[in-house]
Design a protein around this motif. Structure first.
Motif, PDB file in Angstrom:
ATOM      1  N   VAL A  45      -0.203  16.652   2.998  1.00  0.00           N
ATOM      2  CA  VAL A  45       0.349  15.299   2.970  1.00  0.00           C
ATOM      3  C   VAL A  45       0.870  14.967   1.577  1.00  0.00           C
ATOM      4  O   VAL A  45       0.291  15.371   0.570  1.00  0.00           O
ATOM      5  N   VAL A  46       1.985  14.265   1.543  1.00  0.00           N
ATOM      6  CA  VAL A  46       2.533  13.731   0.299  1.00  0.00           C
ATOM      7  C   VAL A  46       2.485  12.212   0.420  1.00  0.00           C
ATOM      8  O   VAL A  46       3.035  11.643   1.362  1.00  0.00           O
ATOM      9  N   SER A  47       1.818  11.578  -0.545  1.00  0.00           N
ATOM     10  CA  SER A  47       1.614  10.139  -0.498  1.00  0.00           C
ATOM     11  C   SER A  47       2.237   9.494  -1.728  1.00  0.00           C
ATOM     12  O   SER A  47       1.957   9.906  -2.853  1.00  0.00           O
ATOM     13  N   PHE A  48       3.066   8.493  -1.484  1.00  0.00           N
ATOM     14  CA  PHE A  48       3.621   7.651  -2.543  1.00  0.00           C
ATOM     15  C   PHE A  48       2.886   6.323  -2.453  1.00  0.00           C
ATOM     16  O   PHE A  48       3.274   5.435  -1.714  1.00  0.00           O
ATOM     17  N   ASP A  49       1.797   6.219  -3.182  1.00  0.00           N
ATOM     18  CA  ASP A  49       0.936   5.049  -3.088  1.00  0.00           C
ATOM     19  C   ASP A  49       1.287   4.050  -4.183  1.00  0.00           C
ATOM     20  O   ASP A  49       2.116   4.329  -5.041  1.00  0.00           O
ATOM     21  N   VAL A  50       0.652   2.891  -4.177  1.00  0.00           N
ATOM     22  CA  VAL A  50       0.961   1.858  -5.157  1.00  0.00           C
ATOM     23  C   VAL A  50       0.373   2.159  -6.526  1.00  0.00           C
ATOM     24  O   VAL A  50       0.794   1.585  -7.519  1.00  0.00           O
ATOM     25  N   ALA A  96       5.410  -0.569   8.827  1.00  0.00           N
ATOM     26  CA  ALA A  96       4.602  -1.752   9.126  1.00  0.00           C
ATOM     27  C   ALA A  96       4.314  -2.475   7.822  1.00  0.00           C
ATOM     28  O   ALA A  96       4.631  -1.989   6.737  1.00  0.00           O
ATOM     29  N   PHE A  97       3.700  -3.610   7.960  1.00  0.00           N
ATOM     30  CA  PHE A  97       3.102  -4.295   6.821  1.00  0.00           C
ATOM     31  C   PHE A  97       1.606  -3.999   6.888  1.00  0.00           C
ATOM     32  O   PHE A  97       1.016  -3.999   7.967  1.00  0.00           O
ATOM     33  N   GLY A  98       1.003  -3.765   5.746  1.00  0.00           N
ATOM     34  CA  GLY A  98      -0.425  -3.489   5.700  1.00  0.00           C
ATOM     35  C   GLY A  98      -1.096  -4.354   4.654  1.00  0.00           C
ATOM     36  O   GLY A  98      -0.480  -4.745   3.664  1.00  0.00           O
ATOM     37  N   MET A 113      -3.395  -8.217  -0.610  1.00  0.00           N
ATOM     38  CA  MET A 113      -1.960  -8.466  -0.662  1.00  0.00           C
ATOM     39  C   MET A 113      -1.292  -7.642   0.426  1.00  0.00           C
ATOM     40  O   MET A 113      -1.787  -6.598   0.829  1.00  0.00           O
ATOM     41  N   TRP A 114      -0.176  -8.147   0.902  1.00  0.00           N
ATOM     42  CA  TRP A 114       0.608  -7.437   1.905  1.00  0.00           C
ATOM     43  C   TRP A 114       1.503  -6.420   1.196  1.00  0.00           C
ATOM     44  O   TRP A 114       2.089  -6.721   0.162  1.00  0.00           O
ATOM     45  N   VAL A 115       1.560  -5.232   1.759  1.00  0.00           N
ATOM     46  CA  VAL A 115       2.432  -4.179   1.256  1.00  0.00           C
ATOM     47  C   VAL A 115       3.310  -3.683   2.406  1.00  0.00           C
ATOM     48  O   VAL A 115       3.030  -3.946   3.573  1.00  0.00           O
ATOM     49  N   ARG A 116       4.351  -2.973   2.023  1.00  0.00           N
ATOM     50  CA  ARG A 116       5.190  -2.302   3.015  1.00  0.00           C
ATOM     51  C   ARG A 116       4.671  -0.873   3.140  1.00  0.00           C
ATOM     52  O   ARG A 116       4.439  -0.207   2.128  1.00  0.00           O
ATOM     53  N   ALA A 117       4.451  -0.429   4.354  1.00  0.00           N
ATOM     54  CA  ALA A 117       3.916   0.909   4.588  1.00  0.00           C
ATOM     55  C   ALA A 117       4.857   1.683   5.500  1.00  0.00           C
ATOM     56  O   ALA A 117       5.324   1.154   6.509  1.00  0.00           O
ATOM     57  N   THR A 118       5.119   2.922   5.121  1.00  0.00           N
ATOM     58  CA  THR A 118       5.952   3.817   5.913  1.00  0.00           C
ATOM     59  C   THR A 118       5.174   5.108   6.130  1.00  0.00           C
ATOM     60  O   THR A 118       4.517   5.598   5.206  1.00  0.00           O
ATOM     61  N   PHE A 119       5.261   5.641   7.330  1.00  0.00           N
ATOM     62  CA  PHE A 119       4.539   6.853   7.691  1.00  0.00           C
ATOM     63  C   PHE A 119       5.491   7.879   8.287  1.00  0.00           C
ATOM     64  O   PHE A 119       6.329   7.535   9.113  1.00  0.00           O
ATOM     65  N   GLY A 120       5.324   9.122   7.899  1.00  0.00           N
ATOM     66  CA  GLY A 120       5.971  10.258   8.549  1.00  0.00           C
ATOM     67  C   GLY A 120       4.874  11.104   9.163  1.00  0.00           C
ATOM     68  O   GLY A 120       3.894  11.441   8.485  1.00  0.00           O
ATOM     69  N   VAL A 135       3.608   3.404   0.245  1.00  0.00           N
ATOM     70  CA  VAL A 135       3.214   2.004   0.184  1.00  0.00           C
ATOM     71  C   VAL A 135       3.943   1.390  -0.997  1.00  0.00           C
ATOM     72  O   VAL A 135       4.001   1.970  -2.079  1.00  0.00           O
ATOM     73  N   SER A 136       4.532   0.211  -0.790  1.00  0.00           N
ATOM     74  CA  SER A 136       5.282  -0.421  -1.876  1.00  0.00           C
ATOM     75  C   SER A 136       5.213  -1.933  -1.764  1.00  0.00           C
ATOM     76  O   SER A 136       4.849  -2.482  -0.732  1.00  0.00           O
ATOM     77  N   VAL A 137       5.564  -2.562  -2.866  1.00  0.00           N
ATOM     78  CA  VAL A 137       5.749  -4.007  -2.907  1.00  0.00           C
ATOM     79  C   VAL A 137       7.157  -4.261  -3.421  1.00  0.00           C
ATOM     80  O   VAL A 137       7.690  -3.470  -4.201  1.00  0.00           O
ATOM     81  N   PRO A 138       7.776  -5.365  -3.008  1.00  0.00           N
ATOM     82  CA  PRO A 138       9.092  -5.710  -3.551  1.00  0.00           C
ATOM     83  C   PRO A 138       9.000  -5.915  -5.064  1.00  0.00           C
ATOM     84  O   PRO A 138       7.945  -6.299  -5.588  1.00  0.00           O
TER      85      PRO A 138
END
Length: 152
Positions: A45-50, A96-98, A113-120, A135-138
């Protein structure tokens, strides 16, 4: 039964399985169960976390992130909102939002806090596994700061 019905039913089954995998994140976090979480991720797995660094490669690196969360939180809450999935054969992606929330080790409660989450995801041996997450924030471009007070 037409081939369209078989394809649609197969896609619905896959989507239901993927939703169970993502629900497993929620359950694993709430239980603070690293072994349960390990079963959800591909070994590579490759994770781009906050939190740094820019990427975390491999399931052990991903689990180290979750272990840091468990060190900060006495009780962990997690939820997804507005999950959308696209499934095609042995690959899928979703967004999704997480929100991570709970009680910190010092006893204070945070709504998170709400973050944007993308999954492959990819199907490996008949099992859907998370191969990538982000996972990212604006970002406020003027200040360079993340906007962590937004809600879906």
């Amino acid at each position: 039964m037409t081939s369209q019905t078989v394809t649609t039913t197969g896609r619905q089954d896959d989507e239901a399985q993927i939703r169970r995998v993502l629900d497993g994140i929620v359950d694993g976090l709430r239980a603070k169960d690293l072994d349960a979480l390990r079963r959800l991720y591909a070994d590579d797995v490759v994770s781009f976390d906050v939190e740094p660094p820019l990427q975390h490669v491999g399931v052990d690196a991903k689990l180290a992130n979750w272990a840091r969360v468990f060190a900060v939180f006495a009780e962990v809450g997690y939820e997804f909102r507005d999950l959308a999935l696209a499934v095609d054969g042995s690959v899928a992606f979703g967004h999704a939002f997480g929100r991570l929330s709970g009680t910190l080790q010092d006893g204070s409660v945070t709504s998170g806090m709400w973050v944007r989450a993308t999954f492959g995801l990819r199907r490996v041996g008949g099992t859907w596994l998370i191969a990538h997450d982000q996972v990212s924030v604006p970002l406020d471009l003027r200040s360079g700061r993340g906007l962590t007070d937004l809600e879906p």
